[in-house]
Design a protein around this motif. Structure first.
Motif, PDB file in Angstrom:
ATOM      1  N   GLN B  13      24.463 -11.922  31.537  1.00  0.00           N
ATOM      2  CA  GLN B  13      23.467 -11.399  32.469  1.00  0.00           C
ATOM      3  C   GLN B  13      23.418  -9.868  32.414  1.00  0.00           C
ATOM      4  O   GLN B  13      24.433  -9.217  32.101  1.00  0.00           O
ATOM      5  CB  GLN B  13      23.809 -11.833  33.892  1.00  0.00           C
ATOM      6  N   PRO B  14      22.275  -9.301  32.722  1.00  0.00           N
ATOM      7  CA  PRO B  14      22.185  -7.835  32.780  1.00  0.00           C
ATOM      8  C   PRO B  14      23.229  -7.260  33.738  1.00  0.00           C
ATOM      9  O   PRO B  14      23.510  -7.845  34.795  1.00  0.00           O
ATOM     10  CB  PRO B  14      20.765  -7.587  33.305  1.00  0.00           C
ATOM     11  N   GLY B  15      23.825  -6.155  33.331  1.00  0.00           N
ATOM     12  CA  GLY B  15      24.836  -5.492  34.143  1.00  0.00           C
ATOM     13  C   GLY B  15      26.259  -5.943  33.857  1.00  0.00           C
ATOM     14  O   GLY B  15      27.215  -5.277  34.286  1.00  0.00           O
ATOM     15  N   LEU B 113      25.539 -12.793  17.682  1.00  0.00           N
ATOM     16  CA  LEU B 113      24.329 -12.612  18.483  1.00  0.00           C
ATOM     17  C   LEU B 113      24.678 -12.379  19.945  1.00  0.00           C
ATOM     18  O   LEU B 113      25.418 -13.159  20.548  1.00  0.00           O
ATOM     19  CB  LEU B 113      23.430 -13.840  18.353  1.00  0.00           C
ATOM     20  N   VAL B 114      24.127 -11.309  20.496  1.00  0.00           N
ATOM     21  CA  VAL B 114      24.272 -10.992  21.912  1.00  0.00           C
ATOM     22  C   VAL B 114      22.909 -11.128  22.575  1.00  0.00           C
ATOM     23  O   VAL B 114      21.938 -10.500  22.138  1.00  0.00           O
ATOM     24  CB  VAL B 114      24.812  -9.560  22.094  1.00  0.00           C
ATOM     25  N   THR B 115      22.851 -11.944  23.607  1.00  0.00           N
ATOM     26  CA  THR B 115      21.602 -12.136  24.359  1.00  0.00           C
ATOM     27  C   THR B 115      21.850 -11.735  25.804  1.00  0.00           C
ATOM     28  O   THR B 115      22.722 -12.304  26.471  1.00  0.00           O
ATOM     29  CB  THR B 115      21.133 -13.590  24.301  1.00  0.00           C
ATOM     30  N   VAL B 116      21.103 -10.745  26.262  1.00  0.00           N
ATOM     31  CA  VAL B 116      21.241 -10.270  27.640  1.00  0.00           C
ATOM     32  C   VAL B 116      20.012 -10.731  28.410  1.00  0.00           C
ATOM     33  O   VAL B 116      18.898 -10.279  28.176  1.00  0.00           O
ATOM     34  CB  VAL B 116      21.379  -8.741  27.700  1.00  0.00           C
ATOM     35  N   SER B 117      20.246 -11.660  29.322  1.00  0.00           N
ATOM     36  CA  SER B 117      19.132 -12.255  30.063  1.00  0.00           C
ATOM     37  C   SER B 117      19.635 -12.852  31.360  1.00  0.00           C
ATOM     38  O   SER B 117      20.770 -13.342  31.425  1.00  0.00           O
ATOM     39  CB  SER B 117      18.456 -13.336  29.210  1.00  0.00           C
ATOM     40  N   SER B 118      18.780 -12.814  32.368  1.00  0.00           N
ATOM     41  CA  SER B 118      19.136 -13.431  33.641  1.00  0.00           C
ATOM     42  C   SER B 118      18.703 -14.883  33.692  1.00  0.00           C
ATOM     43  O   SER B 118      18.977 -15.595  34.659  1.00  0.00           O
ATOM     44  CB  SER B 118      18.504 -12.647  34.798  1.00  0.00           C
TER      45      SER B 118
END
Lengths: 112, 118
Positions: B13-15, B113-118
């Motif tokens: 998640q973001p943050g 792979l890095v995925t930043v998502s809520s």
């Protein structure tokens, strides 16, 4: 930051014919140690990038001799003497002379 | 054979934070500088960070976009390079590649792979 500009961005080529990609940097890539840290990378579809050429004209281990690099200062060229089907992909120039390291936009090589 | 294997990517998640590892073999790790480069989906390459070897004090460099949030480090005894990523943003979503000796005839890993998502 050093801006790397590649031309063309797309290059349709006939199998067996030559191809070339140009890369121009916004500043000289000559390092204070006398080396020029300009490399060419190949990224085949679905694969990570791999180095083809480093320090302008040095072919990396295992790279076919149909790939060659030339240039000096701010103008560089990657040449493929006879394009093969396995050469399809995106090609990037990159500089490691000055931080931040930077990359060209990429040139997509495709077969006509 | 020189090998670089990245790990530690995933959905976050973001943050939040994430630590990437680059496990290497086939060469004397301490003799080489290491770097991280990322590639957002369908986009070009962006250099992220760099660390020199022990001889050069393991000093580091960062892209402006990650400075103050990411930290590169190395463990020469284990032949591993790390990228600690804090305060992740959606724009950090990318494939992250580990590279040996980015200025020379460099070797690249397969990426994580890095995925930043809520």
């Amino acid at each position: 930051d050093i801006v790397m500009t590649q031309t063309p961005l797309s290059s349709p080529v006939t199998l067996g014919q030559p191809a070339s990609i140009s890369c121009r940097s916004s500043q000289s890539l000559v390092h204070r140690d006398g080396n020029t840290y300009l490399s060419w990378l190949q990224q085949r579809p679905g694969q990570p990038p791999r180095v083809l050429i480093y320090k302008i004209s040095n072919r990396f281990s295992g790279v076919p001799d149909r790939f060659s690099g030339s240039g000096a200062g701010t103008d560089f060229t990657l040449r493929i003497s006879r394009v093969e089907a396995e050469d399809v992909g995106v090609y990037y120039c990159t500089q490691a002379t000055q931080f931040p390291y930077t990359f060209g936009q990429g040139t997509k090589l495709e077969i006509k | 054979d020189v090998q670089l294997v990245e790990s530690g990517g995933g959905l976050v998640q973001p943050g939040r934070s994430l630590r990437l590892s680059c496990t290497t073999s086939g060469f004397t790790f301490g003799d080489y500088a290491m770097s991280w480069v990322r590639q957002a989906p369908g986009k070009g390459l962006e250099w992220v960070s760099f660390i020199r070897g022990k001889v050069y004090g393991e000093t580091t460099e960062y892209a402006a976009s990650v400075k103050g949030r990411f930290t590169i480090s190395r463990d020469d005894s284990e032949s591993i390079a790390y990228l600690q990523m804090n305060s992740l943003k959606t724009e950090d979503t990318a494939m992250y590649y580990c590279i040996r000796d980015p200025a020379g005839g460099s070797y690249w890993g397969q990426g994580t792979l890095v995925t930043v998502s809520s």
